[in-house]
Design a protein around this motif. Structure first.
Motif, PDB file in Angstrom:
ATOM      1  N   LEU A  17       0.905  -1.209   0.098  1.00 18.58           N
ATOM      2  CA  LEU A  17       0.121  -0.063  -0.016  1.00 18.58           C
ATOM      3  C   LEU A  17       0.852   1.237   0.114  1.00 18.58           C
ATOM      4  O   LEU A  17       0.505   2.255  -0.637  1.00 18.58           O
ATOM      5  N   ALA A  18       1.683   1.290   0.912  1.00 17.55           N
ATOM      6  CA  ALA A  18       2.730   2.371   0.993  1.00 17.55           C
ATOM      7  C   ALA A  18       3.566   2.673  -0.487  1.00 17.55           C
ATOM      8  O   ALA A  18       3.804   3.669  -0.920  1.00 17.55           O
TER       9      ALA A  18
ATOM     10  N   VAL B 121       7.773   8.715   8.567  1.00 19.06           N
ATOM     11  CA  VAL B 121       8.156  10.335   8.274  1.00 19.06           C
ATOM     12  C   VAL B 121       7.977  10.617   6.883  1.00 19.06           C
ATOM     13  O   VAL B 121       7.153  11.569   6.420  1.00 19.06           O
ATOM     14  N   GLY B 122       8.199   9.621   5.823  1.00 20.86           N
ATOM     15  CA  GLY B 122       7.978   9.785   4.462  1.00 20.86           C
ATOM     16  C   GLY B 122       6.646   9.907   3.976  1.00 20.86           C
ATOM     17  O   GLY B 122       6.152  10.845   3.166  1.00 20.86           O
ATOM     18  N   VAL B 123       5.613   9.066   4.591  1.00 21.86           N
ATOM     19  CA  VAL B 123       4.170   9.228   4.401  1.00 21.86           C
ATOM     20  C   VAL B 123       3.515  10.397   4.967  1.00 21.86           C
ATOM     21  O   VAL B 123       2.992  10.909   4.193  1.00 21.86           O
ATOM     22  N   ALA B 124       3.893  10.685   5.891  1.00 24.37           N
ATOM     23  CA  ALA B 124       3.470  12.072   6.475  1.00 24.37           C
ATOM     24  C   ALA B 124       3.803  13.206   5.642  1.00 24.37           C
ATOM     25  O   ALA B 124       3.071  14.133   5.549  1.00 24.37           O
TER      26      ALA B 124
ATOM     27  N   ALA C 262       8.802  10.889  -1.025  1.00 27.76           N
ATOM     28  CA  ALA C 262       8.793   9.629  -1.555  1.00 27.76           C
ATOM     29  C   ALA C 262      10.036   8.842  -1.504  1.00 27.76           C
ATOM     30  O   ALA C 262       9.923   7.538  -1.522  1.00 27.76           O
ATOM     31  N   ALA C 263      11.262   9.674  -1.622  1.00 32.00           N
ATOM     32  CA  ALA C 263      12.579   8.829  -1.340  1.00 32.00           C
ATOM     33  C   ALA C 263      12.657   8.173  -0.231  1.00 32.00           C
ATOM     34  O   ALA C 263      13.517   7.419  -0.130  1.00 32.00           O
ATOM     35  N   LEU C 264      11.825   8.717   0.971  1.00 30.49           N
ATOM     36  CA  LEU C 264      11.993   7.939   2.133  1.00 30.49           C
ATOM     37  C   LEU C 264      11.141   6.865   2.144  1.00 30.49           C
ATOM     38  O   LEU C 264      11.453   5.684   2.972  1.00 30.49           O
ATOM     39  N   VAL C 265      10.049   6.900   1.623  1.00 32.14           N
ATOM     40  CA  VAL C 265       9.175   5.568   1.540  1.00 32.14           C
ATOM     41  C   VAL C 265       9.518   4.623   0.930  1.00 32.14           C
ATOM     42  O   VAL C 265       9.549   3.306   1.185  1.00 32.14           O
TER      43      VAL C 265
ATOM     44  N   ASN D 186      -4.230  11.963  -2.091  1.00 30.63           N
ATOM     45  CA  ASN D 186      -3.098  11.308  -1.338  1.00 30.63           C
ATOM     46  C   ASN D 186      -3.305  11.437   0.095  1.00 30.63           C
ATOM     47  O   ASN D 186      -2.907  10.836   0.991  1.00 30.63           O
ATOM     48  N   LEU D 187      -4.063  12.414   0.600  1.00 30.18           N
ATOM     49  CA  LEU D 187      -4.260  12.825   2.079  1.00 30.18           C
ATOM     50  C   LEU D 187      -5.076  11.595   2.699  1.00 30.18           C
ATOM     51  O   LEU D 187      -4.415  10.799   3.789  1.00 30.18           O
ATOM     52  N   PRO D 188      -6.545  11.081   2.205  1.00 33.18           N
ATOM     53  CA  PRO D 188      -6.737   9.926   2.932  1.00 33.18           C
ATOM     54  C   PRO D 188      -5.957   8.541   2.473  1.00 33.18           C
ATOM     55  O   PRO D 188      -5.950   7.715   3.397  1.00 33.18           O
ATOM     56  N   PHE D 189      -5.492   8.585   1.394  1.00 32.50           N
ATOM     57  CA  PHE D 189      -4.540   7.549   1.223  1.00 32.50           C
ATOM     58  C   PHE D 189      -3.452   7.296   2.313  1.00 32.50           C
ATOM     59  O   PHE D 189      -3.277   6.064   2.883  1.00 32.50           O
ATOM     60  N   ALA D 190      -2.865   8.354   2.433  1.00 31.92           N
ATOM     61  CA  ALA D 190      -1.604   8.194   3.412  1.00 31.92           C
ATOM     62  C   ALA D 190      -2.076   8.133   4.760  1.00 31.92           C
ATOM     63  O   ALA D 190      -1.547   7.474   5.607  1.00 31.92           O
ATOM     64  N   ALA D 191      -3.337   8.482   5.222  1.00 28.69           N
ATOM     65  CA  ALA D 191      -3.945   8.199   6.442  1.00 28.69           C
ATOM     66  C   ALA D 191      -4.162   6.509   6.873  1.00 28.69           C
ATOM     67  O   ALA D 191      -3.849   6.070   7.726  1.00 28.69           O
ATOM     68  N   VAL D 192      -4.579   6.143   5.530  1.00 27.84           N
ATOM     69  CA  VAL D 192      -4.925   4.578   5.564  1.00 27.84           C
ATOM     70  C   VAL D 192      -3.499   3.704   5.867  1.00 27.84           C
ATOM     71  O   VAL D 192      -3.409   3.034   6.535  1.00 27.84           O
ATOM     72  N   VAL D 193      -2.625   4.359   4.901  1.00 27.67           N
ATOM     73  CA  VAL D 193      -1.339   3.838   4.800  1.00 27.67           C
ATOM     74  C   VAL D 193      -0.563   3.559   6.192  1.00 27.67           C
ATOM     75  O   VAL D 193      -0.014   2.660   6.708  1.00 27.67           O
TER      76      VAL D 193
END
Length: 534
Positions: free
Chosen positions: A15-16, A78-81, A110-113, A169-176
């Motif tokens: 998912l990430a 941190v990357g996702v946030a 994205a480079a952190l994720v 991206n916001l709700p997607f990132a929250a789920v991830v």
């Protein structure tokens, strides 16, 4: 760690991966809308796509190193946030400058994720057979995301504005975030010495300048002093980086691994595959909308067979490796991609989607599946577990670098042929100079011009614009055909002897041997296994 939790963790990491990989292509179907709303030229549109790739690829080695050093799950979160935060200015952008800057910010996080997801798989899956399957699924996810992006983006734009491709991206990132915290373990990072600050700076500067020079090369000209100077300085920085890493007690990346023929060949093949893929997606979404007249959602939906074929062939690719070896599978994948690109050469304005285009995309997708999973597995098995983040970064950098190069080169060839064709077209020469210049900036601008001329001229102008674009498409795709065809013998030579577990082997492993291998835990990973509890 239980079997159920391992596979659930894989789902969370995939998912990430989807979150950051979708952003590579979700913006493609929004390009016509962005072009109209922000008065963007073809060069601006290329930068909307490539700004993300530039930051993403330039910082992947740094992101992988930070994960190895400070904890992969921590860096991943941190990357996702940060990715979610940077989506806000992208969605609110009122100029191409602001949008491009926001895309750079998205690429940074994205480079952190991305490298963290693949590195965590190495610590979660320690049994050879399970790890092979996990790497295959991860690679399939990365490939499928390329096709999901246009579908999701098209649906969003048909129901809202182009800004929605960033708001999502916001709700997607929250789920991830919730899934990662719930199911993905946090292995303790290996003890590390001092941070090699100079090495990190040099890696970012070298990769960033190299990718920037590739992106801008077609616009300035490959023989322009700015392009040549960029390559020379990037090469010098890379040489200093390599020399420093070979002497460092705590290197950012153990560059000696590139002396391994398998590692180098697998990395290069991934870059070449994504060169063709990203360049093609950049072109085909414009073809669907400008030439075939599909709406944004329909254009995205017509790329869906790519995702389906990729998902079907990815697990089959890992099984095929056990039967015939990595070299044969990857070389076959390269030939399939070359064949898929070649089919585009006979696709004209009236080409049948089901009779031709879908078969072209299917061949590309099958070829990518045969390359991506097996080559990813080879790359990750050439490094010890405590360097998994660095290995993942190399694997991911090759994808992004190849993609950036594909968009830059194929996009440049298309732009040059299209602009020249517009200038030479007998029909379009009847337009006022200023109007013809606008039509020559991009195919969507040409379509817009056709819709605004007097009704009796709309049909001829639209036909001329579409014919000119298709000619440019054919010329640019020839580059992808040649690259994929050359990759086939390179894969055969470079990957000979690499087996399903990434080790050297000259014969196929028997089922009995594989079962024995599955029961052995590599000693180099024992420390990691014992720490996957937090």
């Amino acid at each position: 760690m239980s079997t159920t939790r391992r596979w659930t963790a894989l789902a969370g990491l995939c998912l990430a991966t989807l979150l950051v990989m979708i952003d590579n292509t979700i913006v493609n179907v929004a390009l016509p809308s962005i072009s109209r709303d922000l008065s963007a030229s073809m060069s601006d549109l290329q930068w909307v796509v490539d700004a993300y790739t530039l930051a993403f690829a330039g910082l992947l080695i740094t992101g992988g190193h930070l994960g190895d050093r400070f904890g992969r799950r921590r860096v991943l979160l941190v990357g996702v946030a940060g990715f979610a935060v940077m989506s806000v200015p992208a969605a609110l952008a009122t100029s191409t400058t602001t949008l491009i800057a926001a895309r750079v910010g998205l690429g940074v996080f994205a480079a952190l994720v991305f490298p963290a997801t693949l590195a965590l798989l190495s610590s979660v899956f320690t049994i050879a057979r399970e790890r092979a399957a996990a790497f295959g699924i991860w690679a399939a996810t990365a490939g499928v995301a390329v096709a999901i992006g246009p579908v999701l983006g098209g649906w969003l734009i048909e129901h809202s504005s182009w800004a929605s491709v960033f708001w999502v991206n916001l709700p997607f990132a929250a789920v991830v975030t919730v899934v990662i915290l719930a199911v993905v373990p946090a292995p303790r990072p290996a003890p590390a010495g001092r941070v090699d600050v100079l090495g990190l700076v040099l890696s970012v500067a070298a990769m960033g300048l190299l990718i920037y020079s590739v992106i801008e090369g077609p616009r300035h000209g490959w023989t322009d002093i700015r392009t040549i100077g960029g390559f020379v300085v990037a090469a010098a920085l890379l040489a200093v980086f390599v020399r420093g890493q070979m002497r460092s007690a705590h290197p950012v990346l153990d560059v000696r691994v590139f002396a391994d023929r398998r590692f180098a060949a697998a990395s290069g093949l991934i870059a070449l595959a994504f060169f063709g893929l990203f360049g093609f997606i950049f072109l085909i979404t414009q073809y669907f909308q400008a030439v075939k007249g599909y709406g944004t959602f329909s254009a995205g939906l017509h790329t869906l067979p790519f995702a389906v074929v990729m998902a079907v062939f990815s697990p089959l690719a890992m099984q095929a490796v056990r039967l015939v070896g990595v070299a044969t599978v990857a070389a076959t994948g390269s030939l399939l991609m070359a064949g898929g690109f070649a089919l585009v050469e006979i696709a004209g304005v009236d080409a049948s989607y089901w009779g031709l285009i879908v078969w072209s995309m299917s061949a590309m997708a099958a070829g990518l599946a045969l390359i991506s999973g097996p080559c990813t597995h080879v790359v990750m098995n050439c490094l010890p577990a405590d360097k998994a983040g660095a290995g993942a970064a190399v694997n991911d950098t090759t994808r992004e670098f190849g993609g950036a190069l594909g968009v830059a080169v194929l996009g440049s060839v298309l732009s040059s042929v299209y602009a020249s064709g517009v200038a030479d077209s007998a029909v379009l020469q009847r337009l006022p100079d200023g109007v013809r210049d606008i039509a020559g900036t991009s195919v969507m601008a040409g379509v817009e011009v056709a819709q605004r001329v007097p009704a009796q001229f709309t049909g001829p102008v639209l036909d001329a614009v579409r014919d000119t674009f298709v000619n440019g498409l054919h010329q640019s795709v020839w580059v992808a055909v040649v690259v994929a065809a050359v990759a086939a013998p390179a894969a055969w030579i470079g990957l000979r002897g690499a087996s399903a577990d990434g080790q050297m082997s000259t014969v196929s492993e028997s089922p009995a041997a594989l079962e024995t291998q599955d029961s052995i835990q590599p000693a180099s990973r024992s420390a990691v296994v014992s720490n996957v509890s937090r």
